[in-house]
Design an enzyme around this catalytic site. Structure first.
Site, mmCIF file in Angstrom:
data_model
loop_
_atom_site.group_PDB
_atom_site.id
_atom_site.type_symbol
_atom_site.label_atom_id
_atom_site.label_comp_id
_atom_site.label_asym_id
_atom_site.label_seq_id
_atom_site.Cartn_x
_atom_site.Cartn_y
_atom_site.Cartn_z
ATOM 1 N N LYS A 48 0.843 -1.205 0.000
ATOM 2 C CA LYS A 48 0.000 0.000 0.000
ATOM 3 C C LYS A 48 0.873 1.247 0.000
ATOM 4 O O LYS A 48 0.617 2.210 -0.733
ATOM 5 C CB LYS A 48 -0.935 -0.011 1.220
ATOM 6 C CG LYS A 48 -2.070 -1.025 1.081
ATOM 7 C CD LYS A 48 -2.804 -1.309 2.391
ATOM 8 C CE LYS A 48 -3.815 -2.440 2.162
ATOM 9 N NZ LYS A 48 -4.424 -2.949 3.398
ATOM 10 N N GLN A 92 -4.785 -1.849 9.434
ATOM 11 C CA GLN A 92 -4.719 -3.191 8.852
ATOM 12 C C GLN A 92 -5.340 -4.203 9.819
ATOM 13 O O GLN A 92 -5.022 -4.229 11.005
ATOM 14 C CB GLN A 92 -3.260 -3.556 8.540
ATOM 15 C CG GLN A 92 -3.068 -4.864 7.807
ATOM 16 C CD GLN A 92 -3.657 -4.874 6.401
ATOM 17 O OE1 GLN A 92 -3.726 -3.845 5.737
ATOM 18 N NE2 GLN A 92 -4.097 -6.028 5.953
ATOM 19 N N ASP A 115 -11.384 2.522 3.972
ATOM 20 C CA ASP A 115 -11.761 1.105 3.906
ATOM 21 C C ASP A 115 -13.278 0.945 3.762
ATOM 22 O O ASP A 115 -13.757 -0.133 3.409
ATOM 23 C CB ASP A 115 -11.350 0.391 5.205
ATOM 24 C CG ASP A 115 -10.108 -0.471 5.039
ATOM 25 O OD1 ASP A 115 -9.879 -0.958 3.921
ATOM 26 O OD2 ASP A 115 -9.394 -0.660 6.042
HETATM 27 N N1 GUN Z 1 -7.208 -7.150 5.979
HETATM 28 C C1 GUN Z 1 -7.565 -7.884 4.901
HETATM 29 N N2 GUN Z 1 -8.195 -7.106 3.993
HETATM 30 C C2 GUN Z 1 -8.233 -5.866 4.514
HETATM 31 C C3 GUN Z 1 -8.754 -4.633 4.037
HETATM 32 O O1 GUN Z 1 -9.322 -4.508 2.945
HETATM 33 N N3 GUN Z 1 -8.590 -3.577 4.864
HETATM 34 C C4 GUN Z 1 -7.966 -3.688 6.070
HETATM 35 N N4 GUN Z 1 -7.871 -2.595 6.818
HETATM 36 N N5 GUN Z 1 -7.484 -4.804 6.542
HETATM 37 C C5 GUN Z 1 -7.613 -5.891 5.758
#
Ligand code: GUN
Length: 277
Positions: A48, A92, A115
């Site tokens: 990211k 995350q 998100d």
């Molecule tokens: N863990 C797995 N997929 C995601 C996601 O799309 N966002 C976040 N914040 N954590 C994740």
């Protein structure tokens, strides 16, 4: 059979975003918080961060120890909520057990919730008045759009009912006026439901569990799964080679949905920037 090339479609989206960023007076900013040192999560967070740099975003990668207290983590989020350089905040998941993920998500400012997991953003998507959409389902909608298929009236089956993928995916498809079936681990006769589907979205997290002969001739198959086999190979939730015999369009793993999720996160961050202006 046609491959939906997520890697290429994500690159096209990133190029488009990079062009838009050049015209802005400030770089859109994304903060990603990683708690602890789970290796898979660390890879996602690094990807990211790299993607942000590629398109000219400002990026803050924040690593916190696994024993951070709830209070400290919420204070960090509040700091980012009040930081004008930051347009998007992502924590995350999963978080260590002593932390309340729901409270963490609800503390992120709705306008910075890139998100789309905050209850207010979830509710807006349900009302078909979306503000910030969850990244993976929105990325899947972008992939589906490239096929040129009109989803209105199509029978879509979503396998998996998680908050991150299955549920918001079903809402996106419903908002596109599809007829949607959401399956979960207790669903009976899954194969019969899939055999009627014009569009299958697999998000179960079980390697190659969806068999090729469960796919209707001409169906579109979207595989959100990323599973590692004992031999190290990455595979999806769908038995790709067999499903490809029946599908009209299918996403590969890797190189399908995965790259779209991060590109869509950047797209959401730009949207959050524009909404805040
Ligand atoms: N863990 C797995 N997929 C995601 C996601 O799309 N966002 C976040 N914040 N954590 C994740």
């Amino acid at each position: 059979m046609n491959i939906i090339d997520g890697k290429k479609i994500a690159q096209t989206l990133r190029n488009k975003l990079a062009k838009k960023v050049e015209k802005l007076d400030r770089a859109p900013g994304l903060a990603v918080i990683l708690v602890g040192d789970d290796p898979a999560s660390a890879v996602y967070v690094r990807n990211k961060d790299n993607a942000c740099r590629e398109v000219g975003f400002y990026s803050e990668k924040i690593n916190k120890p696994s024993d951070i207290t709830q209070k400290q983590l919420l204070a960090e989020i509040q700091r980012l909520n009040n930081d004008d350089k930051i347009d998007g905040i992502l924590v995350q998941l999963p978080l260590p057990d002593h932390l309340d993920a729901n409270l963490v998500i609800e503390t992120i400012a709705v306008q910075k919730d890139v998100d789309g997991f905050h209850s207010e953003n979830v509710g807006k998507l349900m009302q078909n008045k979306p503000y910030l959409h969850p990244c993976t389902p929105k990325g899947v909608m972008t992939l589906l759009a490239t096929t040129g298929i009109d989803l209105a009236g199509k029978d879509c089956v979503v396998v998996g009912a998680s908050n991150i993928v299955g549920r918001p995916m079903a809402m996106e498809l419903l908002n596109a006026r599809a007829t949607v079936t959401i399956c979960n681990s207790k669903t009976t006769d899954l194969s019969a439901k899939l055999k009627r589907a014009d569009v299958v979205v697999a998000a179960v997290g079980i390697a190659q569990m969806i068999q090729g002969d469960w796919i209707k001739k001409g169906a579109v198959v979207i595989d959100v799964g990323i599973n590692r086999l004992d031999n190290g190979k990455l595979v999806g939730d769908v038995d790709f080679d067999a499903a490809a015999q029946n599908a009209s369009w299918i996403t590969p793993v890797p190189g399908g949905v995965g790259p779209m999720t991060i590109a869509t996160l950047l797209e959401n961050t730009l949207t959050a920037y524009q909404n805040r202006k």
